[in-house]
Design an enzyme around this catalytic site. Structure first.
Site, PDB file in Angstrom:
ATOM      1  N   LYS A 100     -10.232   4.019   3.812  1.00 43.80           N
ATOM      2  CA  LYS A 100      -9.434   5.088   4.419  1.00 43.80           C
ATOM      3  C   LYS A 100     -10.213   5.686   5.595  1.00 43.80           C
ATOM      4  O   LYS A 100     -10.996   4.993   6.255  1.00 43.80           O
ATOM      5  CB  LYS A 100      -9.122   6.138   3.353  1.00 43.80           C
ATOM      6  CG  LYS A 100      -8.274   5.613   2.196  1.00 43.80           C
ATOM      7  CD  LYS A 100      -6.807   5.743   2.471  1.00 43.80           C
ATOM      8  CE  LYS A 100      -5.974   5.451   1.236  1.00 43.80           C
ATOM      9  NZ  LYS A 100      -4.542   5.698   1.458  1.00 43.80           N
ATOM     10  N   GLU A 101     -10.012   6.983   5.855  1.00 40.95           N
ATOM     11  CA  GLU A 101     -10.688   7.626   6.984  1.00 40.95           C
ATOM     12  C   GLU A 101     -12.206   7.505   6.896  1.00 40.95           C
ATOM     13  O   GLU A 101     -12.907   7.477   7.906  1.00 40.95           O
ATOM     14  CB  GLU A 101     -10.285   9.093   7.075  1.00 40.95           C
ATOM     15  CG  GLU A 101      -8.918   9.334   7.691  1.00 40.95           C
ATOM     16  CD  GLU A 101      -7.754   9.090   6.767  1.00 40.95           C
ATOM     17  OE1 GLU A 101      -6.632   9.468   7.126  1.00 40.95           O
ATOM     18  OE2 GLU A 101      -7.930   8.496   5.679  1.00 40.95           O
TER      19      GLU A 101
ATOM     20  N   LYS B 146      -6.058  16.636  11.478  1.00 37.74           N
ATOM     21  CA  LYS B 146      -5.405  15.341  11.312  1.00 37.74           C
ATOM     22  C   LYS B 146      -4.064  15.474  10.610  1.00 37.74           C
ATOM     23  O   LYS B 146      -3.092  14.793  10.958  1.00 37.74           O
ATOM     24  CB  LYS B 146      -6.322  14.393  10.532  1.00 37.74           C
ATOM     25  CG  LYS B 146      -5.848  12.943  10.489  1.00 37.74           C
ATOM     26  CD  LYS B 146      -6.885  12.051   9.824  1.00 37.74           C
ATOM     27  CE  LYS B 146      -6.630  10.591  10.113  1.00 37.74           C
ATOM     28  NZ  LYS B 146      -5.367  10.085   9.552  1.00 37.74           N
TER      29      LYS B 146
ATOM     30  N   GLY C  53      -3.792   5.859  10.480  1.00 35.43           N
ATOM     31  CA  GLY C  53      -3.493   4.577   9.857  1.00 35.43           C
ATOM     32  C   GLY C  53      -2.008   4.268   9.831  1.00 35.43           C
ATOM     33  O   GLY C  53      -1.594   3.139  10.105  1.00 35.43           O
TER      34      GLY C  53
ATOM     35  N   LYS D  68       3.195  14.428   6.241  1.00 36.16           N
ATOM     36  CA  LYS D  68       2.792  13.456   7.255  1.00 36.16           C
ATOM     37  C   LYS D  68       3.487  12.124   7.010  1.00 36.16           C
ATOM     38  O   LYS D  68       4.026  11.493   7.939  1.00 36.16           O
ATOM     39  CB  LYS D  68       1.282  13.251   7.224  1.00 36.16           C
ATOM     40  CG  LYS D  68       0.788  12.186   8.210  1.00 36.16           C
ATOM     41  CD  LYS D  68      -0.609  11.700   7.911  1.00 36.16           C
ATOM     42  CE  LYS D  68      -0.638  10.731   6.762  1.00 36.16           C
ATOM     43  NZ  LYS D  68      -1.947  10.058   6.597  1.00 36.16           N
ATOM     44  N   SER D  69       3.473  11.672   5.773  1.00 37.75           N
ATOM     45  CA  SER D  69       4.039  10.360   5.447  1.00 37.75           C
ATOM     46  C   SER D  69       5.526  10.310   5.753  1.00 37.75           C
ATOM     47  O   SER D  69       6.030   9.315   6.302  1.00 37.75           O
ATOM     48  CB  SER D  69       3.799  10.045   3.977  1.00 37.75           C
ATOM     49  OG  SER D  69       2.425   9.986   3.685  1.00 37.75           O
TER      50      SER D  69
ATOM     51  N   SER E 147      -0.613  -0.059   1.144  1.00 37.58           N
ATOM     52  CA  SER E 147       0.838  -0.195   0.998  1.00 37.58           C
ATOM     53  C   SER E 147       1.542  -0.041   2.340  1.00 37.58           C
ATOM     54  O   SER E 147       2.717  -0.408   2.479  1.00 37.58           O
ATOM     55  CB  SER E 147       1.369   0.839   0.011  1.00 37.58           C
ATOM     56  OG  SER E 147       1.180   2.155   0.511  1.00 37.58           O
ATOM     57  N   GLN E 148       0.828   0.501   3.342  1.00 37.86           N
ATOM     58  CA  GLN E 148       1.433   0.682   4.669  1.00 37.86           C
ATOM     59  C   GLN E 148       1.812  -0.650   5.309  1.00 37.86           C
ATOM     60  O   GLN E 148       2.727  -0.703   6.128  1.00 37.86           O
ATOM     61  CB  GLN E 148       0.481   1.449   5.574  1.00 37.86           C
ATOM     62  CG  GLN E 148       0.282   2.898   5.154  1.00 37.86           C
ATOM     63  CD  GLN E 148      -0.820   3.589   5.922  1.00 37.86           C
ATOM     64  OE1 GLN E 148      -1.428   3.005   6.822  1.00 37.86           O
ATOM     65  NE2 GLN E 148      -1.110   4.830   5.565  1.00 37.86           N
TER      66      GLN E 148
ATOM     67  N   HIS F 194     -10.382  14.503   6.909  1.00 39.32           N
ATOM     68  CA  HIS F 194      -9.683  15.758   6.605  1.00 39.32           C
ATOM     69  C   HIS F 194      -9.663  16.062   5.116  1.00 39.32           C
ATOM     70  O   HIS F 194      -9.781  17.220   4.707  1.00 39.32           O
ATOM     71  CB  HIS F 194      -8.254  15.709   7.171  1.00 39.32           C
ATOM     72  CG  HIS F 194      -7.426  14.561   6.675  1.00 39.32           C
ATOM     73  ND1 HIS F 194      -6.149  14.709   6.209  1.00 39.32           N
ATOM     74  CD2 HIS F 194      -7.683  13.230   6.577  1.00 39.32           C
ATOM     75  CE1 HIS F 194      -5.656  13.537   5.855  1.00 39.32           C
ATOM     76  NE2 HIS F 194      -6.572  12.621   6.065  1.00 39.32           N
ATOM     77  N   ARG F 195      -9.519  15.042   4.287  1.00 45.37           N
ATOM     78  CA  ARG F 195      -9.421  15.285   2.849  1.00 45.37           C
ATOM     79  C   ARG F 195     -10.771  15.655   2.232  1.00 45.37           C
ATOM     80  O   ARG F 195     -10.810  16.348   1.209  1.00 45.37           O
ATOM     81  CB  ARG F 195      -8.787  14.094   2.136  1.00 45.37           C
ATOM     82  CG  ARG F 195      -7.382  13.799   2.646  1.00 45.37           C
ATOM     83  CD  ARG F 195      -6.481  13.145   1.647  1.00 45.37           C
ATOM     84  NE  ARG F 195      -5.202  12.821   2.269  1.00 45.37           N
ATOM     85  CZ  ARG F 195      -4.225  13.693   2.489  1.00 45.37           C
ATOM     86  NH1 ARG F 195      -4.380  14.952   2.131  1.00 45.37           N
ATOM     87  NH2 ARG F 195      -3.105  13.317   3.079  1.00 45.37           N
TER      88      ARG F 195
ATOM     89  N   ASP G  30      -4.656   9.457  -2.590  1.00 44.74           N
ATOM     90  CA  ASP G  30      -4.971  10.559  -1.682  1.00 44.74           C
ATOM     91  C   ASP G  30      -5.262  11.857  -2.422  1.00 44.74           C
ATOM     92  O   ASP G  30      -5.759  12.815  -1.814  1.00 44.74           O
ATOM     93  CB  ASP G  30      -3.831  10.783  -0.676  1.00 44.74           C
ATOM     94  CG  ASP G  30      -3.858   9.767   0.449  1.00 44.74           C
ATOM     95  OD1 ASP G  30      -4.845   9.016   0.555  1.00 44.74           O
ATOM     96  OD2 ASP G  30      -2.896   9.717   1.226  1.00 44.74           O
TER      97      ASP G  30
ATOM     98  N   ASN H 100      -7.291   7.837  14.681  1.00 50.94           N
ATOM     99  CA  ASN H 100      -7.562   7.262  13.370  1.00 50.94           C
ATOM    100  C   ASN H 100      -6.339   7.410  12.468  1.00 50.94           C
ATOM    101  O   ASN H 100      -6.456   7.654  11.275  1.00 50.94           O
ATOM    102  CB  ASN H 100      -8.783   7.939  12.726  1.00 50.94           C
ATOM    103  CG  ASN H 100      -9.287   7.200  11.492  1.00 50.94           C
ATOM    104  OD1 ASN H 100      -8.922   6.053  11.248  1.00 50.94           O
ATOM    105  ND2 ASN H 100     -10.115   7.858  10.705  1.00 50.94           N
TER     106      ASN H 100
ATOM    107  N   ARG I 215       7.376   8.190   8.984  1.00 53.50           N
ATOM    108  CA  ARG I 215       8.422   7.217   8.631  1.00 53.50           C
ATOM    109  C   ARG I 215       9.748   7.596   9.286  1.00 53.50           C
ATOM    110  O   ARG I 215      10.468   6.734   9.791  1.00 53.50           O
ATOM    111  CB  ARG I 215       8.567   7.135   7.105  1.00 53.50           C
ATOM    112  CG  ARG I 215       7.459   6.330   6.434  1.00 53.50           C
ATOM    113  CD  ARG I 215       7.424   6.554   4.927  1.00 53.50           C
ATOM    114  NE  ARG I 215       6.509   5.654   4.254  1.00 53.50           N
ATOM    115  CZ  ARG I 215       5.192   5.802   4.231  1.00 53.50           C
ATOM    116  NH1 ARG I 215       4.625   6.831   4.859  1.00 53.50           N
ATOM    117  NH2 ARG I 215       4.424   4.931   3.585  1.00 53.50           N
TER     118      ARG I 215
ATOM    119  N   ASP J  18      -2.096  13.187  13.548  1.00 56.68           N
ATOM    120  CA  ASP J  18      -1.463  11.901  13.232  1.00 56.68           C
ATOM    121  C   ASP J  18      -0.023  11.830  13.722  1.00 56.68           C
ATOM    122  O   ASP J  18       0.398  10.830  14.313  1.00 56.68           O
ATOM    123  CB  ASP J  18      -1.503  11.659  11.723  1.00 56.68           C
ATOM    124  CG  ASP J  18      -2.832  11.081  11.262  1.00 56.68           C
ATOM    125  OD1 ASP J  18      -3.822  11.206  12.008  1.00 56.68           O
ATOM    126  OD2 ASP J  18      -2.886  10.507  10.162  1.00 56.68           O
TER     127      ASP J  18
END
Length: 420
Positions: free
Chosen positions: A336-337, A407, A93, A20-21, A166-167, A381-382, A309, A91, A25, A47
Site C-alpha cells: 500500500k502507501e 490524501k 492507487g 474516497k473509494s 482488488s483494484q 495517511h493511515r 485498511d 500516490n 468509482r 486522491d
C-alpha cells in the site's frame, strides 16, 4: 504535531467526509455515462483531486464545487476527448489502476505516472490482463510510468490476480461495458478485499449495468452503456469513520458518527463487528452509528483480508486490550502507501509495545507502560490517523508529517479535536 491526551471518557458527535473509494468509482462511471451526473457529498482530498484533474486533462467537463462537496461530470458515453495526455496521479492507487483501464478505451497516446512510492506499487497484473484483452501498454514490467497506445478495448477473455489488489479487478469490471466485444474475467488466485469489488458492482448497478458472475471466480460483461444520474449521493467514508469508532474503545464513552449506516456499500463498515467482539456496544440510528465502551477490552484473533485498511486502526486499539490480538490476512497491506505491516510493528515498538511481525500480519500484546515517541508516518495517511489515537490516551505521542492525511481526510486533526 504533539497529540494532547483526553483525560475522561468522551461523548461526541462527528461527521465524516465522503468516501474516497466511492468518489473515485463514481467519477469514473459518471465520465463513461452519456450525460451529466452530479456527485453529492464527494470527497475533496489529494486522491480524488488527482482523479478529477486527470479527467479534466483528458478533456472532460468536470466542475468541482468544494464548498458544497459536489462534483459535476459530463460523461461522453465511453469517448475520451483527448488524443494525447500526460497524467500525474501522485500516490493514488485507485486513480492509477482505474485510469490505466479507462485510457485503453480512448484513441491516442497517453502517459500515466505517479510519485516515487507509486512507482513501487504493483500494477503489472492489470497491465497483463489489459494486454490479453487487446490493449497496447508499454512501460515498466510491474509499475508506472505506463504509456498506453489506445485504440479502443477489443475485449475477449482474460485472467487477473486477486490477491495483490482488488483494484485490478474493479478497474476491469467498470470499463468492460465499453469494450468492443464481451469480456470474460477469470480470477487466477483467491480474491482479497472482496467488499471493494462488491462496491464496484453496486455502483455499476446504480448506473444501470448488470453483469453475469460465478461468485468471485468468473465475471462476464457484455457491451452496454451506463445511464447518467441527475444526482448521486456519496456515502461518508467508512474507513475514515473507523478512527472515530475506535476512539471510545480506547478512551471509554460514546462517539456518534453521522451520515453512515451498517447497510453501507463499503466493506470497512464490518470493522464494527471487530469492535463488538472486543467488548464495545454498537447502536444504529436512522442516519448514524454510535459506538460505546463501558467495560474492558479483550484481544482477539481476526482475519482482516477483506478490510485491510482498518487493520492499522485495530493495531492501535490492541495494546489497550486485556489479552493479545492477532491480525491475519493482510499481506496485501505491504504494497500500500507503505509496507503497513512493517511500519505498524516498528512504530508500536517505538512506543514500548511488544509486537511480533508475521508475513500476513502481527501479534500485539497488552501494554501497561507506554514510552513517549515521535511516530514516523512514512507519508502514509493511515499511519498518521491511527497512531494519533494512542496520543489521545497516552502522553508524549508526536505525529511526524501530519499533513499526509490530506490524501483522504484533509481536516482529520480538526475533527479529532472535536472529541474533547
Amino acid at each position: 504535531m504533539q497529540i494532547t491526551p483526553i483525560s475522561h471518557p468522551i461523548n461526541a458527535t462527528v461527521r465524516m467526509p465522503g468516501s474516497k473509494s466511492l468518489t473515485n468509482r463514481a467519477l469514473l462511471i459518471a465520465a463513461l455515462a452519456n450525460g451529466t451526473t452530479r456527485l453529492m457529498n464527494a470527497l475533496f482530498s489529494d486522491d480524488s483531486r488527482y482523479f478529477a484533474q486527470a479527467l479534466q486533462t483528458l478533456g472532460f467537463d468536470v466542475v468541482l464545487d468544494e464548498t458544497n462537496h459536489e462534483m459535476t461530470v459530463a460523461g461522453l458515453g465511453g469517448r475520451i476527448p483527448a488524443r494525447s495526455a500526460e497524467l500525474f496521479i501522485g500516490n493514488a492507487g485507485t486513480a492509477a489502476r482505474f485510469l490505466s483501464a479507462f485510457l485503453t478505451l480512448g484513441d491516442g497516446e497517453f502517459l500515466l505516472d505517479g510519485d516515487a512510492r507509486m512507482r513501487e506499487r504493483p500494477i503489472g497484473d492489470l497491465v497483463q490482463s489489459l494486454t490479453q484483452l487487446g490493449a497496447t501498454v508499454h512501460g515498466q514490467p510491474s509499475t508506472v510510468p505506463l504509456k498506453i497506445l489506445a485504440h479502443g478495448l477489443p475485449g475477449g477473455k482474460t485472467q487477473i490476480a486477486g490477491n495483490i489488489s482488488s483494484q485490478f479487478l474493479s478497474a476491469l469490471l467498470m470499463v468492460a461495458p465499453y469494450a468492443q466485444a464481451p469480456i470474460e474475467i477469470e480470477l487466477s488466485t483467491d480474491l482479497n478485499s472482496k467488499p471493494y469489488v462488491d462496491m464496484s458492482l453496486a455502483i455499476m448497478s446504480d448506473f444501470g449495468v448488470q453483469i453475469e458472475r460465478d461468485g468471485y471466480s468468473r465475471f462476464i460483461i457484455h457491451p452496454t452503456c451506463y445511464s447518467p444520474l441527475s444526482t448521486y449521493a456519496i456515502e461518508s467514508d467508512a474507513s475514515a469513520a473507523s478512527y472515530f469508532f475506535a476512539a471510545p474503545a480506547i478512551l471509554g464513552g460514546t462517539v456518534r458518527v453521522e451520515n453512515i449506516s451498517r447497510r453501507s456499500k463499503q466493506g470497512d463498515i464490518a470493522f464494527l463487528d471487530v469492535l463488538q467482539r472486543m467488548g464495545c456496544m454498537v447502536t444504529e440510528e436512522e442516519n448514524a452509528i454510535l459506538v460505546t465502551r463501558h467495560s474492558h477490552l479483550v484481544g482477539l484473533d481476526v482475519d482482516m483480508r477483506d478490510i485491510p485498511d482498518t487493520a492499522q486502526t485495530l493495531a492501535v486499539i490492541a495494546p489497550f486490550a486485556s489479552t493479545p490480538t492477532r491480525i491475519r490476512g493482510i499481506a496485501s497491506a505491504r504494497v500500500k502507501e507503505t509496507d503497513r505491516v512493517s511500519a505498524v510493528c516498528t512504530e508500536l515498538k517505538r512506543l514500548g509495545v511488544q509486537v511480533e511481525e508475521h508475513d500476513d500480519g502481527m501479534t500485539i500484546h497488552p501494554c501497561d507502560t507506554f514510552q513517549p515517541a515521535t511516530i514516523h508516518t512514512y507519508n502514509d495517511h493511515r499511519m498518521a490517523m491511527s497512531f494519533a489515537l494512542i496520543g489521545l490516551r497516552m502522553d508524549g505521542v508526536t505525529i511526524e508529517n501530519p499533513g499526509c492525511v490530506s490524501k483522504t481526510f484533509p481536516n482529520y486533526f480538526d475533527v479529532l479535536e472535536t472529541l474533547r
